[in-house]
Design a protein around this motif. Structure first.
Motif, mmCIF file in Angstrom:
data_model
loop_
_atom_site.group_PDB
_atom_site.id
_atom_site.type_symbol
_atom_site.label_atom_id
_atom_site.label_comp_id
_atom_site.label_asym_id
_atom_site.label_seq_id
_atom_site.Cartn_x
_atom_site.Cartn_y
_atom_site.Cartn_z
ATOM 1 N N ARG A 368 0.773 -1.210 0.021
ATOM 2 C CA ARG A 368 0.106 -0.113 0.002
ATOM 3 C C ARG A 368 0.847 1.404 -0.036
ATOM 4 O O ARG A 368 0.566 2.175 -0.817
ATOM 5 C CB ARG A 368 -0.892 0.338 1.054
ATOM 6 N N LEU A 369 1.948 1.086 0.726
ATOM 7 C CA LEU A 369 2.612 2.430 0.762
ATOM 8 C C LEU A 369 3.671 2.519 -0.470
ATOM 9 O O LEU A 369 3.509 3.730 -0.837
ATOM 10 C CB LEU A 369 3.904 2.145 1.915
ATOM 11 N N GLU A 370 3.890 1.492 -1.360
ATOM 12 C CA GLU A 370 4.498 1.788 -2.530
ATOM 13 C C GLU A 370 3.678 2.350 -3.527
ATOM 14 O O GLU A 370 4.000 3.341 -4.407
ATOM 15 C CB GLU A 370 5.181 0.311 -2.884
ATOM 16 N N LYS A 371 2.295 1.998 -3.261
ATOM 17 C CA LYS A 371 1.380 2.531 -4.441
ATOM 18 C C LYS A 371 1.162 3.854 -4.074
ATOM 19 O O LYS A 371 1.191 4.781 -5.092
ATOM 20 C CB LYS A 371 -0.047 1.782 -4.236
ATOM 21 N N ILE A 372 0.892 4.454 -2.918
ATOM 22 C CA ILE A 372 0.596 5.691 -2.615
ATOM 23 C C ILE A 372 1.903 6.697 -3.147
ATOM 24 O O ILE A 372 1.821 7.837 -3.439
ATOM 25 C CB ILE A 372 0.405 5.821 -0.894
ATOM 26 N N GLN A 373 3.118 6.143 -2.732
ATOM 27 C CA GLN A 373 4.370 6.966 -3.362
ATOM 28 C C GLN A 373 4.179 7.064 -4.686
ATOM 29 O O GLN A 373 4.688 8.381 -5.114
ATOM 30 C CB GLN A 373 5.526 5.908 -2.616
ATOM 31 N N ARG A 374 3.826 6.051 -5.532
ATOM 32 C CA ARG A 374 3.842 6.298 -7.234
ATOM 33 C C ARG A 374 2.706 7.293 -7.232
ATOM 34 O O ARG A 374 2.943 8.404 -8.234
ATOM 35 C CB ARG A 374 3.426 4.998 -7.679
ATOM 36 N N VAL A 375 1.243 7.420 -6.475
ATOM 37 C CA VAL A 375 0.405 8.291 -6.808
ATOM 38 C C VAL A 375 0.877 9.594 -6.469
ATOM 39 O O VAL A 375 0.645 10.695 -7.159
ATOM 40 C CB VAL A 375 -0.970 7.844 -6.091
ATOM 41 N N GLU A 538 -2.568 10.000 4.633
ATOM 42 C CA GLU A 538 -2.807 8.385 4.369
ATOM 43 C C GLU A 538 -1.415 7.744 4.369
ATOM 44 O O GLU A 538 -1.262 6.619 5.052
ATOM 45 C CB GLU A 538 -3.718 7.963 3.006
ATOM 46 N N ARG A 539 -0.528 8.469 3.831
ATOM 47 C CA ARG A 539 0.866 7.733 3.671
ATOM 48 C C ARG A 539 1.386 7.797 5.039
ATOM 49 O O ARG A 539 1.967 6.655 5.383
ATOM 50 C CB ARG A 539 1.705 8.585 2.672
ATOM 51 N N MET A 540 1.281 8.864 5.828
ATOM 52 C CA MET A 540 1.784 8.695 7.161
ATOM 53 C C MET A 540 1.199 7.609 7.858
ATOM 54 O O MET A 540 1.768 7.098 8.782
ATOM 55 C CB MET A 540 1.688 10.130 7.635
ATOM 56 N N ARG A 541 -0.258 7.487 7.777
ATOM 57 C CA ARG A 541 -0.770 6.558 8.578
ATOM 58 C C ARG A 541 -0.224 5.095 8.209
ATOM 59 O O ARG A 541 -0.190 4.223 9.119
ATOM 60 C CB ARG A 541 -2.395 6.426 8.149
ATOM 61 N N VAL A 542 -0.027 4.618 6.870
ATOM 62 C CA VAL A 542 0.250 3.620 6.803
ATOM 63 C C VAL A 542 1.706 3.233 7.057
ATOM 64 O O VAL A 542 2.092 2.108 7.546
ATOM 65 C CB VAL A 542 0.223 3.389 5.107
ATOM 66 N N GLU A 543 2.543 4.204 6.957
ATOM 67 C CA GLU A 543 4.271 4.005 7.515
ATOM 68 C C GLU A 543 4.035 3.845 8.901
ATOM 69 O O GLU A 543 4.644 3.138 9.691
ATOM 70 C CB GLU A 543 4.802 5.555 7.262
ATOM 71 N N SER A 544 3.043 4.765 9.640
ATOM 72 C CA SER A 544 3.105 4.564 11.196
ATOM 73 C C SER A 544 2.529 3.048 11.449
ATOM 74 O O SER A 544 2.906 2.509 12.500
ATOM 75 C CB SER A 544 2.263 5.612 11.903
ATOM 76 N N GLU A 545 1.617 2.628 11.029
ATOM 77 C CA GLU A 545 0.947 1.358 11.283
ATOM 78 C C GLU A 545 1.846 0.180 10.695
ATOM 79 O O GLU A 545 2.001 -0.625 11.749
ATOM 80 C CB GLU A 545 -0.373 1.116 10.207
ATOM 81 N N ARG A 546 2.694 0.269 9.835
ATOM 82 C CA ARG A 546 3.582 -0.637 9.570
ATOM 83 C C ARG A 546 4.918 -0.772 10.401
ATOM 84 O O ARG A 546 5.318 -1.792 10.880
ATOM 85 C CB ARG A 546 4.058 -0.416 8.293
ATOM 86 N N ALA A 547 5.032 0.529 10.967
ATOM 87 C CA ALA A 547 6.096 0.346 12.060
ATOM 88 C C ALA A 547 5.784 -0.177 13.400
ATOM 89 O O ALA A 547 6.580 -0.865 14.070
ATOM 90 C CB ALA A 547 6.551 1.883 12.289
ATOM 91 N N GLY A 548 4.415 -0.222 13.522
ATOM 92 C CA GLY A 548 3.847 -0.452 14.871
ATOM 93 C C GLY A 548 3.897 -2.009 14.710
ATOM 94 O O GLY A 548 4.347 -3.153 15.546
ATOM 95 N N HIS A 549 3.715 -2.756 13.544
ATOM 96 C CA HIS A 549 3.606 -4.223 13.430
ATOM 97 C C HIS A 549 4.992 -4.883 13.312
ATOM 98 O O HIS A 549 5.350 -5.812 13.860
ATOM 99 C CB HIS A 549 2.867 -4.678 11.933
#
Length: 875
Positions: A368-375, A538-549
């Motif tokens: 999801r993060l890679e897709k957001i970065q491309r958009v 949305e990008r910051m949320r995905v990065e934060s959530e992945r760091a938590g996992h």
């Protein structure tokens, strides 16, 4: 009278001149929707004839709403008595009035008075025209909604209609019979009102008679009262002597004393009965007390047996519950050990499953993060393009609308130059050498030049020629061309452009940028529907959530990837052992509770059993029992003795009848008092009657009654004389009025004939009676139960408007026969008429149009298409 043309200007909705011309001599149908001006035209015709041109009121009401200071104007062309006429009136600041005919002309009040004389109407003293002076036009020119309102209109036109009926009306008015009728009416009015109620001298005589009769009847009533009192006095005095002789109250008092003695003797037996009853109650209480004591002792002996049986049952239950507690405790211990092991296995399985979920979630969030970065990269590119276009748009926005404006100014300039060239002086030349100059500028060879202002032509060795262009408009056209050229240059300066083509090109570029911006914003909306900020969030949320996992996985590094049991199997096993543990715990709790209850029941039964045995072993118990038995025997014997004594006293009281003795005492006492009271009242009444008779005998009632009777007889004779005179006068007045009515019907016959002519078309068999003012008063027609008669005002709205128009047509026929001008204007006059009656009314109007000009104003064109004329639709 026939109107041919109506012209209006500055009149209500007709601000510009408007003409309704070529009106027919018969039916004219003027059609317009509501608010279309048809009523305004009708009002204009009324104003042309009926309003004073100097009056301010018509000017105010006729002026257009947005032009209060305007000067409304109306012109009507008409023919009358073989001549053509034209009346023109202007109201307001430019007020004027002219009347023209065959080259002759009148103006002002002279013209207005001539119109009033021609058409039988008058003018108001001041202000706007009022119905009471509008005469024949007020009757025949029907306003909207006033078709059925005819009484007042006929009354206001009565004088003119009467003249049309000829000398017969004067004959009716001048006859000596009217003076006789008036005298009879005056004498009858002096005796009674129109409703027959006596008045004047007759009324006063009747009032005096009524008062005299009242006074006579009052005196006669007093005489009758006196005679009745004499008879009553004799009877009451005889009754008093009889009572004094008998003295009946004394015998009643002797009877009262005897009854009182018997009552006193019986009252002593009542006291003895109460004492005997009290002794009997005491004996019964002793019997009850002894029985209760014996019952208590018997209950104590039975309670020992009951308590011992309960104690035996409690000991057996106590032993049984202790065994159950031991068994439940052993089962609970085994269930606790199994539950502890199951919970450990379940914890291990959940940790292993959580590690797997963190690994899967981290991988998904990475995609999801890679897709957001491309958009976001694409969004940045589009956003940069938008900013570039916005800057360019800001530079060109001043050119919006420039092309149309500049093109028009350029076209105007070219047309001005073309007009200037068309009238300017043109110099064409073919020179072989030098030496020629125009305004100092040398010219040579072949060519031409347009001259729009004076110039000097210099020829070397010859001199100068002054050329002055001709044409009256040349200077105006030259100034116009210069003005348009300056305006075009000024507009180019405002836009900051050198040429019109440059400004148009800039405007085209502005339009293209607008299109590109719209497309870029659409692309940006497609890439980031919720906006760029939302995409960054949305990008910051995905990065934060992945760091938590990832952080959670670092703490599970030593955990094995696989567990002996899955989470579902481990939790199911844990739930099963937990259920077994809960069941074992419940059984153990229940067993302990039942054991505690059994111990409490055993201890309670032991105490109750010991208490019951203690009562049986108490000292003196046997003596209490013997005393209770002996007391019961003694009390029973005393109860029997007291009951016998009470029965004897009750028998003596029944024989004496105490209640009857009380009533005898009360009866004899009241009777003696009543007899004495009656004797005293009789004495008072006899003395009172004697005094009243002496007083009334001194009044002379007989003489007074005779005088009153004589006065009544005299007034009755006077009343009969007045009554006979009133009846005779009323009879004479009826005969005179009947003769006058017959003469009036003969005079109104010509008008009645014309009215009946139209009635046979609209209402066959219906008759309308006209009153002396020539107004429709009563209508007679065939009803479901025979002929019915009703007043004109009692008819329905539709019937009144139909008959109102029919009556007006009859008046018009009468006026026409006498050479008077007639014109009928109907403004939406039959709006309350049903379809069937409207069809008949159109026949009536078509018939009338053979003799009169009829102008029908309507907004219902569909209802009038069969009138045989082309509708005149107001533009």
């Amino acid at each position: 009278m026939k109107i041919s043309t109506i012209r209006v200007e500055s009149l209500r909705k007709f601000r510009e001149p408007y003409t309704l011309a070529a009106l027919d001599e018969g039916i004219n149908l003027v059609v317009a929707p509501n608010g279309g001006g048809k009523s305004t035209l009708a009002e204009a015709v009324r104003a042309a004839f009926l309003e004073r041109y100097k009056s301010a009121k018509p000017a105010e009401s006729l002026a257009p709403h947005s032009q209060p200071g305007a000067s409304p104007s109306v012109q009507v062309e008409f023919s009358h008595e073989g001549k053509s006429w034209r009346v023109t009136k202007t109201f307001g600041p430019k007020k004027s009035c002219t009347l023209e005919s065959d080259g002759a002309s009148e103006s002002g009040e002279e013209a207005e008075n001539r119109l009033a004389q021609m058409f039988s109407f008058g003018f108001a003293g001041r202000g706007a025209s009022q119905p009471d002076v509008q005469g024949i036009p007020g009757l025949l020119w029907v306003k909207q909604g006033q078709s059925g309102d005819i009484d007042d209109r006929v009354e206001h036109a009565h004088e003119h209609l009467s003249r049309a009926l000829g000398d017969a009306v004067g004959e009716l008015a001048a006859t000596a019979g009217d003076r006789v009728i008036e005298r009879v009416e005056a004498e009858l009015a002096a005796l009674q009102t129109k409703t027959g109620k006596p008045t004047g001298e007759y009324g006063r005589v009747l009032a005096q008679l009524e008062a005299a009769v009242g006074e006579r009847d009052a005196v006669l009533a007093k005489v009758q009262q006196y005679e009745a009192m004499v008879d009553r006095f004799g009877a009451r005095r005889q009754a008093l002597a009889d009572v004094e002789r008998r003295r009946p109250w004394e015998a009643l008092k002797h009877q009262l004393a005897s009854a009182q003695a018997k009552l006193d003797e019986a009252s002593g037996l009542v006291g003895q009965r109460e004492q005997a009853a009290m002794r009997l109650q005491m004996a019964k209480a002793d019997v009850e007390r002894c029985l209760r004591e014996l019952g208590v002792l018997a209950d104590e002996e039975q309670a020992v047996e009951v308590r011992q049986a309960a104690l035996d049952r409690a000991l057996a239950r106590d032993a049984e519950t202790l065994a159950a507690v031991r068994h439940a405790s052993e089962s609970l211990l085994a269930a606790q050990e199994a539950d502890t092991a199951a919970r450990a296995r379940s914890v291990h399985a959940r940790k292993a499953a959580s590690r797997s979920q963190h690994v899967s979630a981290a991988a998904s969030l990475l995609d999801r993060l890679e897709k957001i970065q491309r958009v976001q990269a694409s969004v940045d590119v589009v956003h940069a393009d938008i900013e570039t276009r916005e800057r360019e748009r800001g530079q060109l926005v001043r050119f919006a609308g420039a092309g149309k404006r500049l093109a028009k100014q350029r076209d105007d300039l070219m047309q001005a130059r073309a007009r200037l060239d068309a009238v300017a002086t043109r110099i064409e030349y073919q020179l072989l050498g030098d030496g020629v100059a125009i305004e100092g500028a040398p010219v040579s060879g072949d060519g031409s030049r347009t001259v729009v202002e004076p110039v000097t032509l210099s020829i070397a060795g010859v001199g100068t020629l002054r050329i002055v262009p001709g044409g009256e408009d040349l200077s105006v056209l030259r100034a116009d061309a210069q003005r348009k050229e300056a305006a075009l240059a000024g507009t180019l300066g405002d836009y900051g452009a050198n040429t019109v083509e440059e400004a148009i090109e800039s405007e085209h570029r502005l339009v293209a940028i607008e299109v590109e911006l719209k497309q870029l914003r659409s692309n940006l909306k497609a890439l980031a529907p919720d906006g760029v900020d939302a995409l960054r969030a949305e990008r910051m949320r995905v990065e934060s959530e992945r760091a938590g996992h990832l952080q959670a996985l670092e703490g599970m590094a030593e955990l094995a990837a696989d567990a002996p049991l899955g989470v579902v199997e481990a939790e199911a096993a844990e739930a099963a052992t937990k259920a077994s543990l809960d069941a074992a715990q419940a059984r153990a709790d229940k067993a302990r509770q039942e054991a505690a209850q059994a111990i409490a029941q055993r201890e309670s039964a032991q105490r109750e059993c010991d208490q019951a045995r203690g009562k049986l072993e108490a000292p003196g118990r046997e003596a209490r029992k013997l005393a209770a038995q002996n007391g019961w025997v003694t009390a029973r014997a005393q109860e029997s003795v007291e009951k016998q004594a009470l029965d004897e006293i009750e028998a003596r009281l029944r024989a004496a009848n105490l209640e009857q003795l009380k009533q005898d005492v009360e009866r004899f006492g009241r009777s003696a008092a009543a007899q004495e009271e009656e004797y005293r009242n009789l004495r008072i009444e006899v003395h009172g009657l004697e005094g009243e008779l002496k007083a009334m005998g001194a009044l002379g009632l007989g003489d007074d009654a005779a005088e009153k009777q004589d006065a009544v007889a005299r007034l009755q004779r006077d009343s009969e004389l007045h009554s006979r005179k009133a009846h005779a006068l009323a009879h004479l007045l009826g005969l005179l009025q009947e003769k006058r009515a017959a003469l009036a019907r003969r005079i109104r016959a010509p008008l009645q004939v014309r009215l009946n002519h139209y009635l046979q078309i609209q209402y066959p068999g219906v008759q309308i009676e006209l009153d002396e003012m020539l107004r429709p008063s009563r209508i007679t027609r065939q009803g479901p139960h025979g002929f019915e008669t009703a007043k004109f005002g009692e008819l329905s709205g539709g019937e009144r408007e139909q008959l109102g128009i029919i009556a007006r047509l009859a008046y018009a026929d009468l006026l026409r026969e006498k050479g008077k001008p007639t014109l009928l204007m109907l403004d939406d006059a039959l709006v309350n008429t049903d379809r069937e009656r409207l069809a008949q009314m159109k026949r009536v109007l078509y018939d009338a149009a053979q003799r009169h000009q009829v102008i029908v104003f309507t907004c219902h064109e569909e209802n009038w298409g069969d009138m045989g004329v082309v509708a005149r639709r107001l533009a």
